[in-house]
Design an enzyme around this catalytic site. Structure first.
Site, short mmCIF file in Angstrom:
data_model
loop_
_atom_site.label_atom_id
_atom_site.label_comp_id
_atom_site.label_asym_id
_atom_site.label_seq_id
_atom_site.Cartn_x
_atom_site.Cartn_y
_atom_site.Cartn_z
N LYS A 55 0.77 -1.39 -0.37
CA LYS A 55 0.10 0.03 -0.06
C LYS A 55 0.82 1.13 -0.08
O LYS A 55 1.89 1.33 0.67
CB LYS A 55 -0.96 0.05 1.33
CG LYS A 55 -1.94 0.80 1.42
CD LYS A 55 -3.11 0.72 2.12
CE LYS A 55 -2.99 1.16 3.32
NZ LYS A 55 -4.05 0.49 4.22
N LYS A 73 0.67 5.63 0.27
CA LYS A 73 -0.15 6.86 0.86
C LYS A 73 -0.30 7.88 -0.46
O LYS A 73 0.68 8.12 -1.27
CB LYS A 73 0.51 7.46 1.72
CG LYS A 73 0.68 6.46 3.01
CD LYS A 73 -0.64 6.33 3.57
CE LYS A 73 -0.57 5.15 4.71
NZ LYS A 73 -1.96 5.08 5.40
N ASP A 86 -4.05 5.00 -0.41
CA ASP A 86 -4.69 5.51 0.91
C ASP A 86 -4.64 6.86 1.05
O ASP A 86 -3.45 7.52 1.07
CB ASP A 86 -3.98 4.78 2.03
CG ASP A 86 -4.86 4.86 3.36
OD1 ASP A 86 -5.57 5.79 3.34
OD2 ASP A 86 -4.27 4.25 4.38
N ASN A 143 -5.78 8.80 3.65
CA ASN A 143 -6.40 8.96 4.94
C ASN A 143 -7.43 10.30 5.04
O ASN A 143 -7.22 11.20 6.14
CB ASN A 143 -5.23 9.31 5.68
CG ASN A 143 -4.35 7.88 5.95
OD1 ASN A 143 -3.57 7.62 5.00
ND2 ASN A 143 -4.72 7.34 6.97
N GLU A 176 -8.35 4.08 -0.65
CA GLU A 176 -8.65 4.02 0.90
C GLU A 176 -8.92 5.37 1.39
O GLU A 176 -8.26 6.19 1.22
CB GLU A 176 -7.81 3.56 1.59
CG GLU A 176 -8.07 3.14 3.09
CD GLU A 176 -6.88 2.19 3.66
OE1 GLU A 176 -6.47 1.10 3.02
OE2 GLU A 176 -6.74 2.53 4.78
N GLU A 202 -11.30 2.00 8.95
CA GLU A 202 -10.40 2.22 10.22
C GLU A 202 -10.56 3.15 11.15
O GLU A 202 -10.34 3.08 12.22
CB GLU A 202 -8.83 2.41 9.80
CG GLU A 202 -8.63 3.83 9.00
CD GLU A 202 -7.10 4.16 8.59
OE1 GLU A 202 -6.61 3.48 7.64
OE2 GLU A 202 -6.64 4.92 9.28
N HIS A 211 -7.79 -3.33 9.01
CA HIS A 211 -6.81 -2.16 9.19
C HIS A 211 -5.93 -2.71 10.50
O HIS A 211 -6.55 -3.14 11.59
CB HIS A 211 -7.74 -0.98 9.73
CG HIS A 211 -6.53 0.11 9.85
ND1 HIS A 211 -6.33 0.78 11.14
CD2 HIS A 211 -5.42 0.87 9.34
CE1 HIS A 211 -5.48 1.46 11.32
NE2 HIS A 211 -4.95 1.84 10.24
N GLU A 249 -3.65 -6.21 6.79
CA GLU A 249 -2.51 -5.01 6.43
C GLU A 249 -1.61 -5.53 7.65
O GLU A 249 -1.89 -6.09 8.80
CB GLU A 249 -3.13 -3.70 7.11
CG GLU A 249 -2.19 -2.64 7.00
CD GLU A 249 -2.58 -1.28 7.11
OE1 GLU A 249 -3.73 -1.25 7.99
OE2 GLU A 249 -2.15 -0.23 6.80
C1 0YR Z 1 -0.05 6.60 10.45
N1 0YR Z 1 -3.27 2.45 7.66
C2 0YR Z 1 -3.31 3.71 7.90
C3 0YR Z 1 -1.03 5.57 10.24
C4 0YR Z 1 -2.54 3.95 8.97
C5 0YR Z 1 -2.04 5.26 9.18
O1 0YR Z 1 -0.87 7.82 10.57
O2 0YR Z 1 -1.47 5.25 11.60
O3 0YR Z 1 -1.34 6.00 8.23
O4 0YR Z 1 -2.98 3.42 10.18
O5 0YR Z 1 -3.96 4.54 7.40
O6 0YR Z 1 -4.23 2.02 6.52
MG MG Z 2 -5.59 3.79 6.07
#
Ligand code: 0YR
Ligand code: MG
Length: 372
Positions: free
Chosen positions: A172, A174, A203, A205, A229, A255, A305, A327
């Site tokens: 994965k 970001k 992802d 977030n 994600e 998550e 998650h 994960e």
């Molecule tokens: C860092 N996983 C996530 C970590 C991770 C976050 O902030 O906690 O990136 O848990 O999104 O899918």
């Molecule tokens: Mg995540």
């Protein structure tokens, strides 16, 4: 088997390379506020939740356990975990101040410790207590090579190490750079580096609003991305539904959701494709099983998650028919008596009895913080 006492703890464990970022958070340590629950039979359960290692907020979680939940637990029989779960989750004064957030993460730690006791007393790993068999298989996908603060070259080096050396088949990365083109350039670079066989998950977030989510996510199909994600804010059911209608790449989330009802809202509104419960944010293993059952019935894959870095959820993942992929992030692995192992992209099955949560004395003294 009666609960005789409990003791809380907080561990702050450093992350890889001292610092990692996603679109929303930048952290140096993973936090593990948790609890040891003692019983009259000598079995001790360990449970913890996962945080960004902020001592003051971690203490809100351990305070909730020692000042509110303890009196509801001490003197109670362990064997019926659902009964104890309800006793804590529906305790009127606590329900009044928090049906989500701190109280739920504290409940998660307690629930996991109770499952740990239960399977230790049955002298088997939790996956067996939960009904898993040796024939099950769980794939690991690794998130630890895809951070937003890595340069594109570091990202590619990390992803190639994970796939070519360690044997992961899924990774994965970001998204959520201020410049959206850069997100797409990074995805393209990773796809070109790993070839067509490796699965790439992305992802954001919870970073984007609808226009930017549409802009970036609609192009991810060109790179055969498995999912996007948390493209939008965590609670936005209608937004995720609209987005998933408009793009080809499936949507993953969960998550940041605290309850079964919350998940049902997304699942029944068809606003999610990959369902990502986290036993450390929901009320532990007990509620994660319920969420996984609902998703499974709705023909949606469950891909938990790893707020526990998979250490506990591996058990549930082995046992549940809806979970084939989990994960993994390696930060806290070495804190445990039986660390998780991954071979060619698949989890080894834990052998010790319990939930895999028993911490070493060394980890306790090396990473432990004062709880109050
Ligand atoms: C860092 N996983 C996530 C970590 C991770 C976050 O902030 O906690 O990136 O848990 O999104 O899918
Ligand atoms: Mg995540």
């Amino acid at each position: 088997m009666i609960i005789t006492s409990l003791e809380t703890f907080i561990l702050h464990v450093p992350v890889t390379r001292n610092h990692i970022s996603d679109s929303t958070h930048s952290i140096t340590h993973w936090g593990m506020p948790g609890v040891k629950i003692f019983t009259d039979t000598g079995f001790t359960g360990y449970g913890f939740t996962g945080t960004h290692a902020h001592l003051a907020s971690d203490r809100l979680i351990t305070d909730c356990i020692s000042n509110c939940y303890a009196e509801l637990l001490i003197g109670q029989e362990v064997s019926d975990i659902s009964l104890l779960w309800e006793r804590l989750a529906y305790h009127p004064p606590l329900q009044w101040v928090g049906r989500a957030g701190i109280t739920k993460m504290a409940l998660a730690a307690v629930d996991i410790a109770l499952w740990d006791i239960k399977s230790k007393a049955s002298n088997e790993p939790l996956w067996k207590t939960l009904g898993g068999t040796e024939k099950d298989k769980v794939e690991a996908y690794n998130t630890d090579g895809g951070w937003l603060n890595l340069s594109t070259q570091m990202l590619i080096d990390d992803v190639l190490r994970l796939t070519e050396v360690d044997g992961y088949k899924s990774i994965k990365m970001k998204l959520g750079k201020p410049d959206h083109n850069e997100d797409l350039q990074r995805v393209e670079a990773v796809r070109n580096a790993v070839g067509s066989e490796v699965r790439i998950m992305t992802d954001a977030n919870g970073r984007w609003r609808m226009p930017e989510a549409l802009g970036v996510a609609s192009k991810l199909k060109d790179y055969n991305v498995t999912w996007i994600e948390e493209p939008l804010w965590h609670d936005d059911v209608r937004g995720h539904k609209a987005l998933s209608d408009a793009i080809e790449t499936p949507v993953a989330l969960g998550e940041m959701l605290y309850s079964l009802a919350h998940f049902e809202e997304f699942i029944f509104s068809k606003a999610v494709h990959y369902v990502q419960p986290d036993a450390t944010r929901l009320g532990g293993i007990t509620e994660t099983i319920e969420v996984s059952n609902v998703a499974y019935e709705a023909n949606l894959p469950v891909t938990p998650h790893a707020g526990d870095m998979a250490q506990t959820q591996i058990h549930l993942s082995i046992a549940h028919p809806g979970i084939e992929l989990l994960e993994f992030i390696p930060w806290i692995k070495d804190c445990f008596i039986e660390p998780l192992e991954i071979r060619s992209g698949y989890f080894d099955f834990p052998k010790n009895s319990g939930a895999g949560t028993t911490l070493t004395e060394e980890a306790m003294s090396k990473y432990g913080k004062k709880v109050s």
